[in-house]
Design a protein around this motif. Structure first.
Motif, short mmCIF file in Angstrom:
data_model
loop_
_atom_site.label_atom_id
_atom_site.label_comp_id
_atom_site.label_asym_id
_atom_site.label_seq_id
_atom_site.Cartn_x
_atom_site.Cartn_y
_atom_site.Cartn_z
N PHE A 90 12.35 19.34 -0.68
CA PHE A 90 12.96 18.80 0.53
C PHE A 90 13.21 19.93 1.53
CE2 PHE A 90 15.16 14.75 -1.27
CZ PHE A 90 13.92 14.23 -1.57
N ASP A 91 12.83 19.70 2.79
CA ASP A 91 13.04 20.72 3.82
C ASP A 91 14.51 21.10 3.94
OD1 ASP A 91 10.38 20.88 4.46
OD2 ASP A 91 10.48 19.46 6.13
N PHE A 92 15.40 20.10 3.88
CA PHE A 92 16.81 20.39 4.13
C PHE A 92 17.50 21.08 2.94
CE2 PHE A 92 17.34 16.25 2.12
CZ PHE A 92 18.54 16.37 1.44
N ALA A 136 22.63 24.46 -8.06
CA ALA A 136 23.16 23.45 -7.14
C ALA A 136 22.26 22.22 -7.11
CB ALA A 136 23.30 24.04 -5.74
N LEU A 137 20.94 22.45 -7.13
CA LEU A 137 20.01 21.33 -7.15
C LEU A 137 20.15 20.51 -8.43
CD1 LEU A 137 16.72 22.88 -5.70
CD2 LEU A 137 18.38 21.42 -4.53
N THR A 138 20.40 21.20 -9.53
CA THR A 138 20.59 20.51 -10.80
C THR A 138 21.82 19.61 -10.75
OG1 THR A 138 19.51 22.27 -12.07
CG2 THR A 138 20.99 20.81 -13.28
N ARG A 139 22.93 20.14 -10.19
CA ARG A 139 24.15 19.33 -10.06
C ARG A 139 23.90 18.11 -9.18
NH1 ARG A 139 26.45 24.46 -9.47
NH2 ARG A 139 26.74 24.17 -7.23
N LEU A 140 23.14 18.33 -8.12
CA LEU A 140 22.84 17.24 -7.19
C LEU A 140 22.02 16.16 -7.91
CD1 LEU A 140 23.48 16.79 -4.18
CD2 LEU A 140 21.21 17.67 -3.64
N ALA A 141 21.01 16.59 -8.64
CA ALA A 141 20.15 15.64 -9.36
C ALA A 141 20.92 14.91 -10.45
CB ALA A 141 18.94 16.38 -9.94
N GLU A 142 21.78 15.63 -11.16
CA GLU A 142 22.54 15.02 -12.26
C GLU A 142 23.53 13.98 -11.75
OE1 GLU A 142 22.72 18.46 -15.72
OE2 GLU A 142 24.18 18.51 -14.09
N SER A 143 23.98 14.14 -10.51
CA SER A 143 24.97 13.20 -9.95
C SER A 143 24.33 11.90 -9.47
CB SER A 143 25.70 13.86 -8.78
OG SER A 143 24.84 13.99 -7.65
N ALA A 144 23.01 11.90 -9.33
CA ALA A 144 22.31 10.76 -8.74
C ALA A 144 22.20 9.58 -9.70
CB ALA A 144 20.92 11.17 -8.26
N LEU A 167 26.63 15.75 -2.20
CA LEU A 167 25.94 16.26 -1.02
C LEU A 167 26.85 17.18 -0.21
CD1 LEU A 167 23.21 16.01 0.44
CD2 LEU A 167 24.20 14.15 1.77
N GLU A 168 28.12 16.81 -0.08
CA GLU A 168 29.07 17.64 0.67
C GLU A 168 29.25 19.00 0.03
OE1 GLU A 168 32.52 15.15 0.83
OE2 GLU A 168 31.94 14.24 2.75
N GLU A 169 29.25 19.06 -1.29
CA GLU A 169 29.37 20.35 -1.98
C GLU A 169 28.21 21.27 -1.63
OE1 GLU A 169 29.67 19.58 -6.13
OE2 GLU A 169 31.62 18.57 -6.00
N VAL A 170 27.02 20.72 -1.59
CA VAL A 170 25.85 21.53 -1.24
C VAL A 170 25.92 22.00 0.20
CG1 VAL A 170 23.35 21.45 -0.90
CG2 VAL A 170 24.34 20.49 -2.97
N ALA A 210 21.52 23.64 5.11
CA ALA A 210 21.13 22.29 4.70
C ALA A 210 21.60 21.27 5.72
CB ALA A 210 21.71 21.98 3.32
N ALA A 211 22.81 21.46 6.26
CA ALA A 211 23.34 20.55 7.27
C ALA A 211 22.48 20.55 8.52
CB ALA A 211 24.78 20.92 7.60
N MET A 212 22.02 21.74 8.93
CA MET A 212 21.18 21.83 10.12
C MET A 212 19.87 21.08 9.93
SD MET A 212 22.90 23.35 12.37
CE MET A 212 21.56 23.44 13.56
N GLN A 213 19.30 21.18 8.74
CA GLN A 213 18.04 20.48 8.50
C GLN A 213 18.25 18.96 8.50
OE1 GLN A 213 14.99 21.56 8.32
NE2 GLN A 213 15.41 23.75 8.43
#
Length: 228
Positions: free
Chosen positions: A16-18, A26-34, A117-120, A127-130
């Protein structure tokens, strides 16, 4: 309930660009939360006005984002294809969903909760800018839609849609691509669209059957798209 491993999502998050520059942990935490959900054709993914607490990622399938008028007429705002994220407004602004999302065919969707998402974003401001850039692109698309609806005839909008969607001179007619759906996409009613299709067919510009819509005269269709 997670009935699907998060590893496929993790691999996609890496592209993902953003999320460029975000570390693997961090990506792992994001994926695990989904949460993984599969929606049948015509199922509502979320309603306009619902509280939007998740960012959505469409892994496969096709969705329609639309709004309804009090008289029941629908306006399709955009079509969401596999590989796209959506509902940034609901997930990031803490506002209700601005549109209804409906599955046009069986669709597999990942729901990424706002808190994750907010944690990331807090840890990786880029990431917010993207995400903002991604939302800006969609706003430009909505401005173009509003302009077309107010300045172009239904015939011109239909001709332009055919020209944009055609591959090798034809548009495959998928299960959901009926007169009602096309009319909603073009901001009109089925009767008006049917008349336009008959006129373009009679003029020899297109040929329509159950499987596809074929462009027979691209030059003349381009003139119709320009209002000529």
């Amino acid at each position: 309930m997670k009935d699907k491993s998060f590893s496929p999502l993790f691999k996609r998050l890496q592209n993902f660009d953003f999320l460029r520059g975000v570390d693997a942990a961090a990506l792992t935490r994001l994926a695990e939360s989904a949460t993984w959900k599969v929606f049948a054709p015509d199922a509502v993914v979320f309603w306009e006005g619902d509280a939007g607490a998740s960012l959505y990622y469409l892994q496969y399938g096709l969705l329609k984002a639309m709004r309804s008028a009090p008289d029941g007429r629908e306006q399709a705002l955009r079509f969401i294809e596999a590989g796209e994220i959506f509902n940034e407004v609901g997930a990031l602004t803490k506002r209700t969903n601005p549109a209804t999302a409906i599955a046009l065919e069986e669709s597999g969707v990942w729901l990424i909760p706002r808190r994750a998402l907010e944690e990331v974003i807090q840890a990786y401001p880029q990431a917010a800018m993207q995400i903002i850039e991604n939302m800006a692109d969609k706003i430009v698309g909505l401005v173009t839609l509003a302009s077309d609806l107010s300045l172009k005839t239904v015939e011109a909008r239909y001709a332009q849609l055919l020209l944009e969607q055609a591959k090798d001179g034809a548009i495959e007619r998928r299960r959901w691509m009926n007169q009602t759906e096309l009319a909603a996409r073009l901001g009109t009613v089925p009767d008006v669209l049917s008349r336009i299709i008959r006129e373009l067919t009679k003029a020899g510009l297109i040929k329509v059957d159950k499987q596809q819509i074929r462009i027979l005269d691209r030059g003349k269709l381009e003139k119709r798209a320009q209002g000529g």
